[in-house]
Design a protein around this motif. Structure first.
Motif, PDB file in Angstrom:
ATOM      1  N   ASP A 107       0.816  -1.231   0.000  1.00  0.00           N
ATOM      2  CA  ASP A 107       0.000   0.000   0.000  1.00  0.00           C
ATOM      3  C   ASP A 107       0.843   1.272   0.000  1.00  0.00           C
ATOM      4  O   ASP A 107       0.295   2.369  -0.125  1.00  0.00           O
ATOM      5  N   ILE A 108       2.157   1.129   0.149  1.00  0.00           N
ATOM      6  CA  ILE A 108       3.028   2.301   0.155  1.00  0.00           C
ATOM      7  C   ILE A 108       3.243   2.751  -1.285  1.00  0.00           C
ATOM      8  O   ILE A 108       3.908   2.084  -2.078  1.00  0.00           O
ATOM      9  N   LEU A 109       2.651   3.890  -1.617  1.00  0.00           N
ATOM     10  CA  LEU A 109       2.735   4.417  -2.977  1.00  0.00           C
ATOM     11  C   LEU A 109       4.073   5.081  -3.228  1.00  0.00           C
ATOM     12  O   LEU A 109       4.658   4.976  -4.310  1.00  0.00           O
ATOM     13  N   MET A 110       4.576   5.775  -2.191  1.00  0.00           N
ATOM     14  CA  MET A 110       5.823   6.528  -2.342  1.00  0.00           C
ATOM     15  C   MET A 110       6.584   6.517  -1.028  1.00  0.00           C
ATOM     16  O   MET A 110       5.983   6.653   0.049  1.00  0.00           O
ATOM     17  N   GLU A 111       7.879   6.350  -1.113  1.00  0.00           N
ATOM     18  CA  GLU A 111       8.726   6.376   0.083  1.00  0.00           C
ATOM     19  C   GLU A 111       9.952   7.234  -0.214  1.00  0.00           C
ATOM     20  O   GLU A 111      10.691   6.964  -1.165  1.00  0.00           O
ATOM     21  N   GLN A 161       3.925   7.881   1.617  1.00  0.00           N
ATOM     22  CA  GLN A 161       2.563   8.153   1.181  1.00  0.00           C
ATOM     23  C   GLN A 161       1.867   6.810   0.963  1.00  0.00           C
ATOM     24  O   GLN A 161       2.370   5.957   0.227  1.00  0.00           O
ATOM     25  N   ILE A 162       0.727   6.669   1.630  1.00  0.00           N
ATOM     26  CA  ILE A 162      -0.048   5.432   1.540  1.00  0.00           C
ATOM     27  C   ILE A 162      -1.239   5.650   0.614  1.00  0.00           C
ATOM     28  O   ILE A 162      -1.942   6.661   0.720  1.00  0.00           O
ATOM     29  N   HIS A 163      -1.466   4.707  -0.281  1.00  0.00           N
ATOM     30  CA  HIS A 163      -2.629   4.747  -1.162  1.00  0.00           C
ATOM     31  C   HIS A 163      -3.423   3.454  -0.965  1.00  0.00           C
ATOM     32  O   HIS A 163      -2.944   2.364  -1.268  1.00  0.00           O
ATOM     33  N   LYS A 164      -4.617   3.635  -0.403  1.00  0.00           N
ATOM     34  CA  LYS A 164      -5.447   2.456  -0.126  1.00  0.00           C
ATOM     35  C   LYS A 164      -6.911   2.841  -0.284  1.00  0.00           C
ATOM     36  O   LYS A 164      -7.340   3.876   0.220  1.00  0.00           O
ATOM     37  N   ASP A 165      -7.682   1.975  -0.969  1.00  0.00           N
ATOM     38  CA  ASP A 165      -9.111   2.223  -1.211  1.00  0.00           C
ATOM     39  C   ASP A 165      -9.331   3.591  -1.854  1.00  0.00           C
ATOM     40  O   ASP A 165     -10.266   4.330  -1.507  1.00  0.00           O
ATOM     41  N   ASN A 166      -8.418   3.955  -2.756  1.00  0.00           N
ATOM     42  CA  ASN A 166      -8.489   5.229  -3.475  1.00  0.00           C
ATOM     43  C   ASN A 166      -8.387   6.446  -2.540  1.00  0.00           C
ATOM     44  O   ASN A 166      -8.923   7.518  -2.841  1.00  0.00           O
ATOM     45  N   LYS A 167      -7.727   6.275  -1.407  1.00  0.00           N
ATOM     46  CA  LYS A 167      -7.503   7.350  -0.453  1.00  0.00           C
ATOM     47  C   LYS A 167      -6.001   7.476  -0.195  1.00  0.00           C
ATOM     48  O   LYS A 167      -5.249   6.502  -0.334  1.00  0.00           O
ATOM     49  N   TYR A 168      -5.593   8.675   0.222  1.00  0.00           N
ATOM     50  CA  TYR A 168      -4.176   8.958   0.395  1.00  0.00           C
ATOM     51  C   TYR A 168      -3.894   9.406   1.834  1.00  0.00           C
ATOM     52  O   TYR A 168      -4.632  10.214   2.405  1.00  0.00           O
ATOM     53  N   PHE A 169      -2.811   8.867   2.384  1.00  0.00           N
ATOM     54  CA  PHE A 169      -2.409   9.170   3.755  1.00  0.00           C
ATOM     55  C   PHE A 169      -0.916   9.467   3.764  1.00  0.00           C
ATOM     56  O   PHE A 169      -0.145   8.811   3.071  1.00  0.00           O
ATOM     57  N   ILE A 170      -0.530  10.455   4.583  1.00  0.00           N
ATOM     58  CA  ILE A 170       0.876  10.855   4.675  1.00  0.00           C
ATOM     59  C   ILE A 170       1.411  10.558   6.071  1.00  0.00           C
ATOM     60  O   ILE A 170       0.823  10.970   7.072  1.00  0.00           O
ATOM     61  N   PHE A 171       2.524   9.831   6.129  1.00  0.00           N
ATOM     62  CA  PHE A 171       3.302   9.669   7.357  1.00  0.00           C
ATOM     63  C   PHE A 171       4.644  10.340   7.091  1.00  0.00           C
ATOM     64  O   PHE A 171       5.351   9.970   6.159  1.00  0.00           O
ATOM     65  N   TYR A 172       4.983  11.353   7.904  1.00  0.00           N
ATOM     66  CA  TYR A 172       6.222  12.059   7.612  1.00  0.00           C
ATOM     67  C   TYR A 172       6.994  12.372   8.886  1.00  0.00           C
ATOM     68  O   TYR A 172       6.434  12.527   9.971  1.00  0.00           O
ATOM     69  N   LYS A 195      11.142  -1.638   8.550  1.00  0.00           N
ATOM     70  CA  LYS A 195      11.544  -3.016   8.863  1.00  0.00           C
ATOM     71  C   LYS A 195      10.323  -3.913   9.037  1.00  0.00           C
ATOM     72  O   LYS A 195      10.288  -5.042   8.541  1.00  0.00           O
ATOM     73  N   TYR A 196       9.308  -3.391   9.736  1.00  0.00           N
ATOM     74  CA  TYR A 196       8.133  -4.222  10.002  1.00  0.00           C
ATOM     75  C   TYR A 196       7.363  -4.559   8.723  1.00  0.00           C
ATOM     76  O   TYR A 196       6.953  -5.702   8.511  1.00  0.00           O
ATOM     77  N   VAL A 197       7.160  -3.570   7.844  1.00  0.00           N
ATOM     78  CA  VAL A 197       6.397  -3.877   6.620  1.00  0.00           C
ATOM     79  C   VAL A 197       7.209  -4.768   5.689  1.00  0.00           C
ATOM     80  O   VAL A 197       6.640  -5.591   4.952  1.00  0.00           O
ATOM     81  N   ASP A 198       8.540  -4.628   5.715  1.00  0.00           N
ATOM     82  CA  ASP A 198       9.380  -5.511   4.898  1.00  0.00           C
ATOM     83  C   ASP A 198       9.259  -6.960   5.336  1.00  0.00           C
ATOM     84  O   ASP A 198       9.408  -7.887   4.519  1.00  0.00           O
ATOM     85  N   SER A 199       8.977  -7.159   6.615  1.00  0.00           N
ATOM     86  CA  SER A 199       8.840  -8.530   7.138  1.00  0.00           C
ATOM     87  C   SER A 199       7.414  -9.053   7.038  1.00  0.00           C
ATOM     88  O   SER A 199       7.120 -10.140   7.546  1.00  0.00           O
ATOM     89  N   GLY A 200       6.513  -8.274   6.422  1.00  0.00           N
ATOM     90  CA  GLY A 200       5.151  -8.743   6.205  1.00  0.00           C
ATOM     91  C   GLY A 200       4.146  -8.290   7.246  1.00  0.00           C
ATOM     92  O   GLY A 200       2.976  -8.692   7.200  1.00  0.00           O
ATOM     93  N   CYS A 201       4.557  -7.436   8.167  1.00  0.00           N
ATOM     94  CA  CYS A 201       3.629  -6.952   9.204  1.00  0.00           C
ATOM     95  C   CYS A 201       2.712  -5.855   8.649  1.00  0.00           C
ATOM     96  O   CYS A 201       2.955  -5.278   7.591  1.00  0.00           O
ATOM     97  N   GLU A 202       1.684  -5.556   9.418  1.00  0.00           N
ATOM     98  CA  GLU A 202       0.722  -4.511   9.063  1.00  0.00           C
ATOM     99  C   GLU A 202       0.822  -3.368  10.077  1.00  0.00           C
ATOM    100  O   GLU A 202       0.993  -3.604  11.276  1.00  0.00           O
ATOM    101  N   ILE A 203       0.723  -2.139   9.585  1.00  0.00           N
ATOM    102  CA  ILE A 203       0.744  -0.956  10.447  1.00  0.00           C
ATOM    103  C   ILE A 203      -0.685  -0.411  10.532  1.00  0.00           C
ATOM    104  O   ILE A 203      -1.357  -0.232   9.511  1.00  0.00           O
ATOM    105  N   SER A 204      -1.135  -0.157  11.760  1.00  0.00           N
ATOM    106  CA  SER A 204      -2.501   0.344  11.964  1.00  0.00           C
ATOM    107  C   SER A 204      -2.457   1.623  12.800  1.00  0.00           C
ATOM    108  O   SER A 204      -1.744   1.691  13.809  1.00  0.00           O
TER     109      SER A 204
END
Length: 445
Positions: A135-139, A145-156, A191-200
């Motif tokens: 779901d990470i559109l841009m890093e 920048q997260i793109h999910k369900d046609n919505k955009y979220f920013i973690f910075y 590291k967590y998403v690379d290992s297959g984890c989910e961030i909530s």
């Protein structure tokens, strides 16, 4: 005959001296200490940051309205309160969280609010997001920048890992939610998403529609058909974060509001102006100058040819030059900008220019109405919990008044001889009185 002329001159000098002294005596200059007291009151914790849409913002409206009434301002268009609708970030029930879930959905990491992450107030079209690596559109570096369900979220990751800065709320932002994260938090997430984890993540705010108010009054002029002088400042700020930390907004902009209120007393003491003087206290500046936008759009025909002086951040360290802020397309040669600059030069006030659409002069300029914002542009504590009244400098308040009072007299009292020249008249008549008295005494011997 000569004695008669001398006595006549003596009588005239006495009369002018007396009248000019009385006029000067009853003029009430702006009291910078009283301005600071009002700054302290409006930026106190009881107002919880005056966020538009909150109960405390309405309480600020009531305080300003009562002040207008006490100073006998006439309600603009028969009502002090000008209502309009906005979206605002409403606090809802729930506890914020940023957590890591393993492949089975178990929580393996819980981050601390205000220490590892925090909301930025830009928008809350959505208040929760769960994402995986796909779901990470841009890093970029420590920003996602997260793109999910046609919505955009920013973690910075903010500069210097500082989570205290709070942006203005912009309801039409293209992003659904903005989250600030520390550098270490960002590196953990990678590291967590690379290992297959989910961030909530969940932030208990939501965009909510509500009605809010500008407060508008005016001082009646002798010639109300002339274009008015508009004096303005916004009173809203950024509220509190989810831990209850107050963004007081002393400089931004309890200072401009309190300066505006102090000007009302001064103008009233001058007497009746030549033209109407509108006193406008705007709301929702921190939402994109929505209060001034509403005012200008509604009354643009009444404001044609007027001059607007807006106050935003008055009272920082005097070592910082007074900023004359024009619109994006203005230059230092724009007529009104140049007029204020010449006043600064004449009165030996250090100043600088800024040309941005980032305060309540913006929409006046959009409608080609002469407008400037005067500001002590100290950005060191702006939009942080450190913007407190203890940093307010009354010398800077006096400096701004020195310029503004002259512009008010030049534009709104130019036909009033006494307002413009009462001090000069008093000094000259006093000197004349002393000279003529001395002549009369010498002739009597």
């Amino acid at each position: 005959m000569k004695n008669f002329i001398l006595h006549l001159l003596l009588t005239v000098s006495c009369l002018i001296c007396s009248l000019s002294f009385q006029y000067c005596y009853f003029i009430t200059p702006l009291n910078s200490n009283e301005v600071k007291d009002n700054i302290s009151y409006l930026s106190s914790d009881s107002f919880k940051g005056r966020l538009a849409g909150t109960l405390e913002n309405y309480e600020a409206v009531n305080f300003i309205k009562n002040y207008f009434e006490s100073q006998h301002l006439t309600p603009y268009k028969s009502n002090y309160l000008e209502g309009f609708n906005v979206l605002y970030p409403r606090r809802i029930a729930g506890t914020p969280y940023l957590r890591v879930l393993d492949k089975n959905g178990f929580i393996i990491k819980q981050y601390n609010y205000g220490v590892d992450y925090k909301e930025d107030m830009l928008n809350f079209k959505d208040n929760n997001i769960s994402f995986k690596k796909a779901d990470i559109l841009m890093e970029r570096g420590n920003n996602f920048q997260i793109h999910k369900d046609n919505k955009y979220f920013i973690f910075y990751n903010p500069e210097d890992d500082n989570l205290n800065f709070r942006s203005s709320f912009i309801a039409n932002s293209s992003q659904n939610m903005y989250i600030m994260i520390k550098r270490q938090t960002a590196q953990d997430i990678k590291k967590y998403v690379d290992s297959g984890c989910e961030i909530s993540c969940f932030i208990p705010f939501e965009n909510k529609s509500t009605s809010i108010y500008n407060i508008i009054g005016y001082i009646k002029g002798k010639k109300p058909n002339l274009p008015p002088l508009v004096l303005s400042a916004h009173f809203d700020h950024l509220g509190t974060d989810l831990s209850g930390k107050v963004y007081s907004g002393s400089l931004d902009n309890a200072s401009g509001t309190s300066f505006l209120l102090g000007l009302v007393k001064y103008i009233n003491s001058l007497g009746r102006p030549d033209r109407n003087i509108i006193i406008a206290s705007f709301n929702a500046e921190e939402f994109g100058c929505l209060g001034s936008k509403e005012f200008v759009q509604k009354y643009s025909n009444d404001l044609k040819g007027s001059k607007v002086i807006n106050f935003d951040m008055i009272g920082s360290n005097k070592k910082i030059p007074l900023t004359i802020m024009g619109g994006k397309w203005d230059t230092k040669n724009s007529n009104f900008i140049n007029e204020i600059a010449n006043l600064c030069r004449k009165n030996k006030v250090d100043f600088k220019y800024t040309f941005e659409n980032c305060s309540d002069h913006e929409y006046f300029r959009t409608y080609n109405i002469d407008a400037v914002t005067l500001s002590d542009e100290d950005m060191s504590k702006i939009h942080t919990p450190e913007d407190k009244d203890r940093y307010i400098n009354t010398q800077s308040i006096d400096r701004c008044f020195n310029i503004v009072s002259k512009e008010i007299k030049n534009y709104a009292f130019k036909d009033n001889f006494y307002v413009l020249y009462c001090r000069n008249l008093f000094i000259l008549s006093l000197i004349s009185l002393l000279i003529i008295s001395k002549l009369c005494i010498s002739r009597s011997f």
